[in-house]
Design a protein around this motif. Structure first.
Motif, PDB file in Angstrom:
ATOM      1  N   MET A  82      52.520  48.671  51.141  1.00  0.00           N
ATOM      2  CA  MET A  82      53.072  47.347  50.963  1.00  0.00           C
ATOM      3  C   MET A  82      52.058  46.523  50.167  1.00  0.00           C
ATOM      4  O   MET A  82      50.878  46.487  50.504  1.00  0.00           O
ATOM      5  N   PHE A  83      52.514  45.886  49.120  1.00  0.00           N
ATOM      6  CA  PHE A  83      51.700  44.980  48.320  1.00  0.00           C
ATOM      7  C   PHE A  83      52.165  43.561  48.642  1.00  0.00           C
ATOM      8  O   PHE A  83      53.360  43.273  48.578  1.00  0.00           O
ATOM      9  N   THR A  84      51.230  42.689  49.005  1.00  0.00           N
ATOM     10  CA  THR A  84      51.579  41.334  49.431  1.00  0.00           C
ATOM     11  C   THR A  84      50.951  40.285  48.517  1.00  0.00           C
ATOM     12  O   THR A  84      50.112  40.598  47.676  1.00  0.00           O
ATOM     13  N   CYS A 144      56.030  40.427  38.518  1.00  0.00           N
ATOM     14  CA  CYS A 144      54.813  41.156  38.172  1.00  0.00           C
ATOM     15  C   CYS A 144      55.098  42.647  38.115  1.00  0.00           C
ATOM     16  O   CYS A 144      56.142  43.117  38.554  1.00  0.00           O
ATOM     17  N   THR A 145      54.130  43.382  37.570  1.00  0.00           N
ATOM     18  CA  THR A 145      54.208  44.835  37.476  1.00  0.00           C
ATOM     19  C   THR A 145      53.011  45.425  38.188  1.00  0.00           C
ATOM     20  O   THR A 145      51.873  45.055  37.921  1.00  0.00           O
ATOM     21  N   ILE A 146      53.274  46.359  39.091  1.00  0.00           N
ATOM     22  CA  ILE A 146      52.225  47.047  39.839  1.00  0.00           C
ATOM     23  C   ILE A 146      52.176  48.481  39.337  1.00  0.00           C
ATOM     24  O   ILE A 146      53.204  49.165  39.305  1.00  0.00           O
ATOM     25  N   LYS A 147      50.996  48.928  38.936  1.00  0.00           N
ATOM     26  CA  LYS A 147      50.816  50.303  38.497  1.00  0.00           C
ATOM     27  C   LYS A 147      49.791  50.958  39.407  1.00  0.00           C
ATOM     28  O   LYS A 147      48.737  50.390  39.674  1.00  0.00           O
ATOM     29  N   ILE A 148      50.118  52.159  39.869  1.00  0.00           N
ATOM     30  CA  ILE A 148      49.267  52.885  40.801  1.00  0.00           C
ATOM     31  C   ILE A 148      48.730  54.132  40.091  1.00  0.00           C
ATOM     32  O   ILE A 148      49.495  54.867  39.461  1.00  0.00           O
ATOM     33  N   TYR A 149      47.409  54.351  40.202  1.00  0.00           N
ATOM     34  CA  TYR A 149      46.724  55.447  39.516  1.00  0.00           C
ATOM     35  C   TYR A 149      45.909  56.270  40.502  1.00  0.00           C
ATOM     36  O   TYR A 149      45.455  55.769  41.527  1.00  0.00           O
ATOM     37  N   THR A 150      45.669  57.534  40.129  1.00  0.00           N
ATOM     38  CA  THR A 150      44.691  58.338  40.857  1.00  0.00           C
ATOM     39  C   THR A 150      43.303  57.888  40.392  1.00  0.00           C
ATOM     40  O   THR A 150      43.185  57.179  39.387  1.00  0.00           O
ATOM     41  N   VAL A 151      42.258  58.320  41.074  1.00  0.00           N
ATOM     42  CA  VAL A 151      40.908  57.944  40.662  1.00  0.00           C
ATOM     43  C   VAL A 151      40.536  58.569  39.321  1.00  0.00           C
ATOM     44  O   VAL A 151      39.642  58.080  38.632  1.00  0.00           O
ATOM     45  N   SER A 152      41.234  59.613  38.905  1.00  0.00           N
ATOM     46  CA  SER A 152      40.982  60.216  37.597  1.00  0.00           C
ATOM     47  C   SER A 152      41.740  59.502  36.480  1.00  0.00           C
ATOM     48  O   SER A 152      41.599  59.864  35.316  1.00  0.00           O
ATOM     49  N   GLY A 153      42.556  58.502  36.826  1.00  0.00           N
ATOM     50  CA  GLY A 153      43.235  57.695  35.825  1.00  0.00           C
ATOM     51  C   GLY A 153      44.666  58.089  35.536  1.00  0.00           C
ATOM     52  O   GLY A 153      45.306  57.521  34.650  1.00  0.00           O
ATOM     53  N   GLU A 154      45.223  59.037  36.259  1.00  0.00           N
ATOM     54  CA  GLU A 154      46.608  59.468  36.045  1.00  0.00           C
ATOM     55  C   GLU A 154      47.574  58.461  36.683  1.00  0.00           C
ATOM     56  O   GLU A 154      47.421  58.113  37.857  1.00  0.00           O
ATOM     57  N   VAL A 175      47.789  44.836  39.211  1.00  0.00           N
ATOM     58  CA  VAL A 175      48.927  43.919  39.283  1.00  0.00           C
ATOM     59  C   VAL A 175      48.841  43.044  38.047  1.00  0.00           C
ATOM     60  O   VAL A 175      47.861  42.326  37.864  1.00  0.00           O
ATOM     61  N   GLN A 176      49.860  43.126  37.189  1.00  0.00           N
ATOM     62  CA  GLN A 176      49.894  42.365  35.949  1.00  0.00           C
ATOM     63  C   GLN A 176      51.025  41.359  36.010  1.00  0.00           C
ATOM     64  O   GLN A 176      52.160  41.711  36.344  1.00  0.00           O
ATOM     65  N   VAL A 208      48.613  34.952  34.587  1.00  0.00           N
ATOM     66  CA  VAL A 208      47.667  35.144  35.691  1.00  0.00           C
ATOM     67  C   VAL A 208      46.757  36.314  35.326  1.00  0.00           C
ATOM     68  O   VAL A 208      47.199  37.312  34.763  1.00  0.00           O
ATOM     69  N   LYS A 209      45.483  36.197  35.662  1.00  0.00           N
ATOM     70  CA  LYS A 209      44.533  37.280  35.394  1.00  0.00           C
ATOM     71  C   LYS A 209      44.957  38.541  36.151  1.00  0.00           C
ATOM     72  O   LYS A 209      45.369  38.477  37.307  1.00  0.00           O
ATOM     73  N   ASP A 210      44.853  39.687  35.478  1.00  0.00           N
ATOM     74  CA  ASP A 210      45.203  40.962  36.110  1.00  0.00           C
ATOM     75  C   ASP A 210      44.313  41.216  37.321  1.00  0.00           C
ATOM     76  O   ASP A 210      43.140  40.886  37.319  1.00  0.00           O
ATOM     77  N   PHE A 211      44.894  41.815  38.358  1.00  0.00           N
ATOM     78  CA  PHE A 211      44.157  42.140  39.571  1.00  0.00           C
ATOM     79  C   PHE A 211      44.041  43.649  39.667  1.00  0.00           C
ATOM     80  O   PHE A 211      45.009  44.379  39.448  1.00  0.00           O
TER      81      PHE A 211
END
Length: 71
Positions: free
Chosen positions: A1-3, A9-19, A55-56, A60-63
């Protein structure tokens, strides 16, 4: 859950390797949250581990943040 999200906004989720794992488009003025079902873009369950997210939103500045999936 993102609060505490902005109305749009757009939420993008990545692995630690950037995928890129998943993208969530949030567009709701009444709700400041978005749920993620822990599935990738290929509808596969994500593996336990560390993930990064952005979160873009316009004006607002990207988080950037991180979270862990534990099973």
């Amino acid at each position: 859950m993102f609060t505490n999200l902005t109305a749009k906004c757009t939420i993008k989720i990545y692995t630690v390797s950037g995928e890129l794992v998943s993208t969530i488009e949030h567009d709701n003025v009444d709700e400041g949250y978005a749920a993620w079902d822990l599935r990738s873009m290929n509808n596969q369950e994500v593996a336990p581990g560390l993930y990064l997210f952005t979160v873009q939103s316009d004006g607002v500045k990207d988080f950037i943040g991180k979270f862990a999936v534990i099973r």
